[in-house]
Design an enzyme around this catalytic site. Structure first.
Site, mmCIF file in Angstrom:
data_model
loop_
_atom_site.group_PDB
_atom_site.id
_atom_site.type_symbol
_atom_site.label_atom_id
_atom_site.label_comp_id
_atom_site.label_asym_id
_atom_site.label_seq_id
_atom_site.Cartn_x
_atom_site.Cartn_y
_atom_site.Cartn_z
ATOM 1 N N ARG A 76 -55.314 -52.135 -4.670
ATOM 2 C CA ARG A 76 -56.418 -52.287 -3.594
ATOM 3 C C ARG A 76 -57.411 -51.085 -3.305
ATOM 4 N NH1 ARG A 76 -53.607 -49.682 0.457
ATOM 5 N NH2 ARG A 76 -54.886 -50.608 2.307
ATOM 6 N N ARG A 110 -63.008 -48.769 5.301
ATOM 7 C CA ARG A 110 -62.855 -48.565 6.849
ATOM 8 C C ARG A 110 -64.443 -48.914 7.210
ATOM 9 N NH1 ARG A 110 -59.796 -43.423 7.764
ATOM 10 N NH2 ARG A 110 -58.000 -43.563 6.632
ATOM 11 N N ARG A 163 -47.892 -39.279 -15.936
ATOM 12 C CA ARG A 163 -49.261 -38.687 -15.911
ATOM 13 C C ARG A 163 -48.677 -37.144 -15.382
ATOM 14 N NH1 ARG A 163 -53.217 -39.180 -12.514
ATOM 15 N NH2 ARG A 163 -52.244 -40.927 -11.331
ATOM 16 N N ARG A 204 -60.308 -32.742 -8.439
ATOM 17 C CA ARG A 204 -60.551 -32.306 -7.206
ATOM 18 C C ARG A 204 -60.484 -30.649 -7.304
ATOM 19 N NH1 ARG A 204 -55.734 -35.061 -3.849
ATOM 20 N NH2 ARG A 204 -54.269 -34.609 -5.709
ATOM 21 N N GLU A 222 -57.976 -29.270 -10.159
ATOM 22 C CA GLU A 222 -56.997 -29.945 -10.410
ATOM 23 C C GLU A 222 -57.617 -30.998 -11.757
ATOM 24 O OE1 GLU A 222 -54.996 -32.217 -7.513
ATOM 25 O OE2 GLU A 222 -54.586 -33.912 -8.823
ATOM 26 N N TYR A 240 -43.088 -43.025 -7.710
ATOM 27 C CA TYR A 240 -43.744 -41.817 -6.632
ATOM 28 C C TYR A 240 -43.401 -42.290 -5.318
ATOM 29 C CZ TYR A 240 -46.947 -39.322 -4.084
ATOM 30 O OH TYR A 240 -47.709 -38.219 -3.477
ATOM 31 N N ASP A 256 -43.948 -40.228 -1.384
ATOM 32 C CA ASP A 256 -44.208 -39.095 -0.545
ATOM 33 C C ASP A 256 -43.027 -38.436 -0.059
ATOM 34 O OD1 ASP A 256 -47.020 -38.849 -0.471
ATOM 35 O OD2 ASP A 256 -47.340 -40.773 0.892
HETATM 36 P P1 FDA Z 1 -39.175 -33.105 -6.748
HETATM 37 O O1 FDA Z 1 -39.705 -33.356 -8.158
HETATM 38 O O2 FDA Z 1 -39.695 -32.398 -5.855
HETATM 39 O O3 FDA Z 1 -37.706 -32.168 -6.883
HETATM 40 C C1 FDA Z 1 -36.897 -32.559 -8.107
HETATM 41 C C2 FDA Z 1 -36.264 -31.247 -8.528
HETATM 42 O O4 FDA Z 1 -35.216 -31.515 -9.617
HETATM 43 C C3 FDA Z 1 -37.439 -29.922 -9.209
HETATM 44 O O5 FDA Z 1 -36.980 -28.940 -8.198
HETATM 45 C C4 FDA Z 1 -36.847 -29.899 -10.508
HETATM 46 O O6 FDA Z 1 -36.943 -28.545 -10.996
HETATM 47 C C5 FDA Z 1 -35.266 -30.200 -10.475
HETATM 48 N N1 FDA Z 1 -34.690 -30.735 -11.645
HETATM 49 C C6 FDA Z 1 -35.167 -31.752 -12.522
HETATM 50 N N2 FDA Z 1 -34.448 -31.647 -13.613
HETATM 51 C C7 FDA Z 1 -33.389 -30.946 -13.302
HETATM 52 C C8 FDA Z 1 -32.316 -30.613 -14.265
HETATM 53 N N3 FDA Z 1 -31.684 -31.027 -15.192
HETATM 54 N N4 FDA Z 1 -31.357 -29.502 -13.735
HETATM 55 C C9 FDA Z 1 -31.602 -28.896 -12.726
HETATM 56 N N5 FDA Z 1 -32.804 -29.057 -11.782
HETATM 57 C C10 FDA Z 1 -33.711 -30.064 -12.391
HETATM 58 N N6 FDA Z 1 -45.972 -36.057 -0.686
HETATM 59 C C11 FDA Z 1 -46.465 -36.040 0.580
HETATM 60 O O7 FDA Z 1 -45.848 -36.441 1.375
HETATM 61 N N7 FDA Z 1 -47.820 -35.734 0.696
HETATM 62 C C12 FDA Z 1 -48.588 -35.165 -0.210
HETATM 63 O O8 FDA Z 1 -49.551 -34.839 0.016
HETATM 64 C C13 FDA Z 1 -48.181 -35.124 -1.364
HETATM 65 N N8 FDA Z 1 -48.802 -34.567 -2.550
HETATM 66 C C14 FDA Z 1 -48.505 -34.754 -3.895
HETATM 67 C C15 FDA Z 1 -49.164 -34.251 -4.840
HETATM 68 C C16 FDA Z 1 -48.604 -34.082 -6.249
HETATM 69 C C17 FDA Z 1 -49.491 -33.632 -7.356
HETATM 70 C C18 FDA Z 1 -47.199 -34.706 -6.353
HETATM 71 C C19 FDA Z 1 -46.957 -34.875 -7.881
HETATM 72 C C20 FDA Z 1 -46.677 -35.100 -5.409
HETATM 73 C C21 FDA Z 1 -46.869 -35.103 -4.006
HETATM 74 N N9 FDA Z 1 -46.263 -35.658 -3.007
HETATM 75 C C22 FDA Z 1 -46.607 -35.504 -1.610
HETATM 76 C C23 FDA Z 1 -45.007 -35.957 -3.217
HETATM 77 C C24 FDA Z 1 -43.928 -35.094 -3.204
HETATM 78 O O9 FDA Z 1 -44.123 -33.868 -4.053
HETATM 79 C C25 FDA Z 1 -42.588 -35.832 -3.336
HETATM 80 O O10 FDA Z 1 -42.226 -36.597 -2.408
HETATM 81 C C26 FDA Z 1 -41.457 -34.856 -3.462
HETATM 82 O O11 FDA Z 1 -41.705 -34.028 -4.725
HETATM 83 C C27 FDA Z 1 -39.963 -35.953 -3.629
HETATM 84 O O12 FDA Z 1 -38.956 -34.840 -3.819
HETATM 85 P P2 FDA Z 1 -37.808 -35.076 -5.152
HETATM 86 O O13 FDA Z 1 -36.817 -34.261 -4.507
HETATM 87 O O14 FDA Z 1 -37.788 -36.512 -5.439
HETATM 88 O O15 FDA Z 1 -38.696 -34.311 -6.421
#
Ligand code: FDA
Length: 384
Positions: free
Chosen positions: A173, A177, A256, A287, A310, A358, A360
């Site tokens: 989608r 607005r 990605r 961006r 970016e 994905y 948030d």
């Molecule tokens: P996350 O990736 O944060 O944490 C995983 C952790 O595990 C990392 O620290 C990694 O190093 C660790 N890890 C992985 N493998 C490991 C291993 N083998 N041993 C030890 N440690 C290990 N959300 C939002 O609400 N508003 C926003 O504006 C944005 N913007 C945004 C931009 C971009 C570019 C991205 C990619 C994502 C966002 N997000 C977001 C999403 C937000 O980043 C997301 O919700 C959180 O990262 C999720 O948290 P997690 O704990 O699931 O993963």
């Protein structure tokens, strides 16, 4: 004695660790990087004192009251409201597409009904044919002129693929607005942590029951907290990449990634706003983020600013995984890995990497709270 090992200190791992520690469990939190916080972490750029979101702009927003109450235990939030603009052929338009964008683009003064009728007429170009690819899908959703100006080039850059070669499903989608409201998010609560992301994230695990070990890769067989030493010995919440846990035995899930180019510029304000999109094909980046604008309430230098360009591309081995691609082949792999995960004794897979979706920030927190309530809490909880 450790009651629970949490692998990964993103918001999912931090929430599980904090909730379980609060219940009395002794938690060992392992993190591969040199600081906690996962992709939400931030750092102060030393020359300017400006807080930079290391992994791209992070805007906190939620309509989930439980999550809002929970995060407010660790930080207060500013009243920041996110708005995005888009530079197309040397002209700046408000995003997402609003009545303001439409009237500026068509040099018109249409009301909501007339704008709706115009877009419906332009979107009818395909004559009812089912869109065969992303290009046709875009045209069928908002008509060719707006699609080609704001979506086509941006999507092509995000995927490094011609939209004619991308499936229509990538673009389920396109919100339009028919008002002048260009607030980016619709959630009840929105804001940024008053003293920054990193202090918030670190406060979450500042607890006597939590031991944090940084620069420890759970999948590195040369270190003592390795998977093979711990699985079966103690309950584990794993938030790293799902395929890597199984040594990619079924194949690699595709992601990605993003490349960020950070620069300190000798001006007090570069672009007048926090995020500017660049949808045109002849600009390589998607961006530009300018971090000072996230905190207008803070004192920042008058003669320096931090920007981050970016760029988006498919991840190669060793790159940070950011967004799941989710091709049909990935979906098949995901099912195979889910079946393997279900067979692991006392290992709980969570977070965006551990579930290949994905999320948030508010979704990661909500899902971690549910995991504590429904599975990890009962599995560890008995004696606490
Ligand atoms: P996350 O990736 O944060 O944490 C995983 C952790 O595990 C990392 O620290 C990694 O190093 C660790 N890890 C992985 N493998 C490991 C291993 N083998 N041993 C030890 N440690 C290990 N959300 C939002 O609400 N508003 C926003 O504006 C944005 N913007 C945004 C931009 C971009 C570019 C991205 C990619 C994502 C966002 N997000 C977001 C999403 C937000 O980043 C997301 O919700 C959180 O990262 C999720 O948290 P997690 O704990 O699931 O993963």
């Amino acid at each position: 004695m450790t009651d629970l090992v949490v692998v990964g200190s993103g918001l999912f791992g931090l929430t599980v660790a904090e909730r379980m520690a609060d219940r009395g469990a002794k938690v060992l939190l392992l993190e591969r990087r040199s600081r906690v916080g996962g992709n939400a972490s931030s750092a102060v750029e030393p020359a300017t004192g400006i807080e930079v979101h290391t992994y791209g702009s992070h805007l906190f927003h939620t309509s989930n009251e439980r999550v809002w109450a929970y995060v407010n235990r660790f930080t207060a939030f500013t009243p920041y409201v996110h708005r995005v603009y888009s530079t197309h052929r040397g002209e700046v338009f408000p995003m997402p597409i609003t009545l303001g964008t439409i009237n500026q683009f068509f040099r018109s003064a249409l009301g909501p009904a007339a704008a709706r009728a115009l877009l419906a007429e332009q979107a009818a170009e395909l004559g009812g044919k089912t869109p065969a690819n992303l290009d046709e899908q875009g045209v069928s959703l908002i008509g060719r002129p707006l699609y080609e100006a704001f979506i086509r080039g941006y999507t092509a850059k995000q995927w490094q693929t011609d939209p004619r070669d991308l499936p229509a499903s990538v673009l389920a989608r396109l919100p339009v607005r028919y008002t002048y409201d260009n607030r980016y998010f619709n959630d009840t609560h929105e804001g940024l942590p008053v003293d920054g992301y990193q202090p918030w994230l670190e406060r979450m695990v500042d607890h006597p029951n939590i031991e944090v070990r940084l620069e420890v890769d759970f999948l590195d067989p040369t270190q003592p907290f390795h998977r093979d030493a711990l699985v079966g010995q103690v309950p584990i919440v794993y938030t790293g990449p799902l395929d890597r846990y199984f040594d990619a035995a079924e194949g690699e899930l595709s992601w990605r990634t993003l490349d960020f180019e950070q620069e300190v510029l000798p001006v007090g304000d570069f672009q007048g706003t926090s995020v500017m999109n660049y949808p045109d094909a002849d600009v390589a980046y998607t961006r530009i983020h300018e971090f000072r604008h996230f905190h207008p309430e803070r004192r920042h230098p008058d003669d320096a600013t931090v920007i981050m360009r970016e760029y988006s591309r498919f991840a190669r081995p060793g790159d940070e995984p950011y967004y799941p691609v989710r091709t049909p082949a990935d979906r098949r792999l995901l099912l195979a890995y889910r079946a393997r995960a279900a067979g692991e004794q006392q290992v709980f897979f969570g977070g965006r990497l551990g579930t290949y979706q994905y999320l948030d920030m508010h979704m990661a927190i909500a899902s971690a709270l549910t995991m504590v309530d429904e599975t990890v809490g009962p599995a560890v909880g008995g004696s606490h």
